[in-house]
Design a protein around this motif. Sequence first.
Motif, PDB file in Angstrom:
ATOM      1  N   ARG A   1       0.783  -1.211   0.041  1.00 48.32           N
ATOM      2  CA  ARG A   1       0.050  -0.005  -0.278  1.00 48.32           C
ATOM      3  C   ARG A   1       0.908   1.115  -0.029  1.00 48.32           C
ATOM      4  O   ARG A   1       0.583   2.391  -0.630  1.00 48.32           O
ATOM      5  N   CYS A   2       2.180   1.181   0.763  1.00 49.92           N
ATOM      6  CA  CYS A   2       2.867   2.259   0.709  1.00 49.92           C
ATOM      7  C   CYS A   2       3.428   2.527  -0.910  1.00 49.92           C
ATOM      8  O   CYS A   2       3.553   3.599  -1.198  1.00 49.92           O
ATOM      9  N   LEU A   3       3.768   1.386  -1.518  1.00 48.95           N
ATOM     10  CA  LEU A   3       4.255   1.467  -2.928  1.00 48.95           C
ATOM     11  C   LEU A   3       3.298   2.150  -3.863  1.00 48.95           C
ATOM     12  O   LEU A   3       3.373   3.163  -4.810  1.00 48.95           O
ATOM     13  N   ALA A   4       1.866   1.899  -3.691  1.00 51.59           N
ATOM     14  CA  ALA A   4       0.894   2.475  -4.333  1.00 51.59           C
ATOM     15  C   ALA A   4       0.638   3.779  -4.294  1.00 51.59           C
ATOM     16  O   ALA A   4       0.620   4.854  -5.159  1.00 51.59           O
TER      17      ALA A   4
ATOM     18  N   LEU B   1      10.375  -2.180  -6.034  1.00 52.19           N
ATOM     19  CA  LEU B   1      10.900  -0.737  -5.810  1.00 52.19           C
ATOM     20  C   LEU B   1      11.736  -0.296  -6.853  1.00 52.19           C
ATOM     21  O   LEU B   1      11.717   0.637  -7.224  1.00 52.19           O
ATOM     22  N   ALA B   2      12.701  -1.329  -7.083  1.00 55.18           N
ATOM     23  CA  ALA B   2      13.617  -0.963  -8.275  1.00 55.18           C
ATOM     24  C   ALA B   2      13.373  -0.568  -9.494  1.00 55.18           C
ATOM     25  O   ALA B   2      13.452   0.232 -10.163  1.00 55.18           O
ATOM     26  N   ALA B   3      11.970  -1.355  -9.921  1.00 56.70           N
ATOM     27  CA  ALA B   3      11.426  -1.036 -11.089  1.00 56.70           C
ATOM     28  C   ALA B   3      10.875   0.267 -11.340  1.00 56.70           C
ATOM     29  O   ALA B   3      10.913   0.933 -12.252  1.00 56.70           O
ATOM     30  N   ARG B   4      10.543   0.838 -10.232  1.00 56.29           N
ATOM     31  CA  ARG B   4       9.988   2.249  -9.924  1.00 56.29           C
ATOM     32  C   ARG B   4      11.135   3.474  -9.709  1.00 56.29           C
ATOM     33  O   ARG B   4      10.557   4.618  -9.564  1.00 56.29           O
TER      34      ARG B   4
ATOM     35  N   LEU C   1      -4.154   1.439  -4.358  1.00 61.66           N
ATOM     36  CA  LEU C   1      -3.770   0.424  -5.165  1.00 61.66           C
ATOM     37  C   LEU C   1      -2.952   0.758  -6.238  1.00 61.66           C
ATOM     38  O   LEU C   1      -2.682   1.990  -6.638  1.00 61.66           O
ATOM     39  N   ARG C   2      -2.287  -0.099  -6.546  1.00 59.21           N
ATOM     40  CA  ARG C   2      -0.932  -0.138  -7.360  1.00 59.21           C
ATOM     41  C   ARG C   2      -1.449   0.299  -8.935  1.00 59.21           C
ATOM     42  O   ARG C   2      -2.470  -0.053  -9.293  1.00 59.21           O
ATOM     43  N   ASP C   3      -0.561   0.798  -9.631  1.00 60.92           N
ATOM     44  CA  ASP C   3      -0.723   1.123 -11.163  1.00 60.92           C
ATOM     45  C   ASP C   3      -1.158  -0.187 -11.688  1.00 60.92           C
ATOM     46  O   ASP C   3      -2.302  -0.059 -12.571  1.00 60.92           O
ATOM     47  N   SER C   4      -0.603  -1.427 -11.582  1.00 63.75           N
ATOM     48  CA  SER C   4      -0.973  -2.451 -12.283  1.00 63.75           C
ATOM     49  C   SER C   4      -2.454  -3.106 -12.009  1.00 63.75           C
ATOM     50  O   SER C   4      -3.067  -3.660 -12.891  1.00 63.75           O
TER      51      SER C   4
ATOM     52  N   ARG D   1      -6.063   6.468  -3.883  1.00 62.94           N
ATOM     53  CA  ARG D   1      -4.552   7.147  -3.550  1.00 62.94           C
ATOM     54  C   ARG D   1      -4.719   8.409  -4.163  1.00 62.94           C
ATOM     55  O   ARG D   1      -3.927   9.184  -3.434  1.00 62.94           O
ATOM     56  N   ALA D   2      -5.402   8.808  -5.021  1.00 65.82           N
ATOM     57  CA  ALA D   2      -5.600  10.119  -5.693  1.00 65.82           C
ATOM     58  C   ALA D   2      -5.859  11.199  -4.452  1.00 65.82           C
ATOM     59  O   ALA D   2      -5.477  12.219  -4.176  1.00 65.82           O
TER      60      ALA D   2
END
Length: 353
Positions: free
Chosen positions: A23-26, A54-57, A146-149, A334-335
């Motif tokens: 959820r932090c990643l999102a 994390l690395a991918a972002r 929620l994540r981008d994916s 998240r927005a």
Amino acid sequence: MSTLRVGLRCDAGPSRGVGHLVRCLALGEEFLARGATVELFGSVERVGWAAAQLAARGIPLRPGPETPADLVAAARRHRLDVMVLDSYELDPAGTGALRAAGVLTVAVVDGDTRGQDADLYLDQNFGASTSAPAGRLLAGSAYALLRDSVLAARPATPRPATAVGRARVLAFFGGTDAVGAAPVLTRVLVATGHPMDLTVVVGRPEVAADLAAVTPGRGQALHPVPPTDELPALIGAADLVVSAAGTSTWELCCLGAPAALVCVVDNQRESYRRVVAHRLAAGLGELPALTGPGVAGRAARTAAARILRGLLTSPAHRAALSARAWAAVDGRGRARVADAVLAAVAAAPATPR
């Protein structure tokens, strides 16, 4: 205005799972999309999939400060404007210390604020009734992170009622399945006797070993897979999803997945009960009951198998769950959180970094 600098403080690992990090990643993805700089502070132990996310972002992973003084020192060293804390273990005084240092602080909570003194409290659970100071609480599934994916995979409409002979079933229990739920629920699914292609996400070698001892029945096939970035696509392709009642609940709802949930740890209990009561997902009970010995354990497993069989044989039931879940989480949470954070930053007195 200079670039906003955001820190995310959370941990992930075999015993903690990856829910806090996901959820932090999102939220990090949302801030990155708005031009902010994002860094994660914490430990990501033995969870290669999470570290790769994390690395991918391009989100750097920094050591996780533990004490209030260390949190303040890290915030000053990295010139942070905002710190998001998502942990059940950190000293609750950390939020107040960061606020006193001029860092806007967001505490991500699940019902219990743990006495934290934050600028904003975020409880994304459905029907959340967290006690927090007026005007500082972002509560309910309207704020689900929620994540981008997941957002990219959200269907335009809920699932239609579609009859299936050999059902496609997906089972997953967090990024690490810390409590070993997969073999238990796989046996319950097999016990339904219903033909199925069952894909099970296996988070740890120990879980894989237990799962290998499960023998599918006639017309049933078992497909273990490692944690994968393709989970939203697997959810979208499944006729039924069986999952833990953790942070993935909101992903399932956003994707309109017909789902059956298991409460695997105590801190999921209230959210699990609310989601099941509002019929956003079917409830299979609590994991300790499903793993219990004797008559009580057998009764719990039999009841869960009966619920699953009912879902597998009723397109209308699955479609009704899909419609209610899809409507409950619109994917814009998240927005809304980022908007609230930016408004709070704009309203705060300027402080030198």
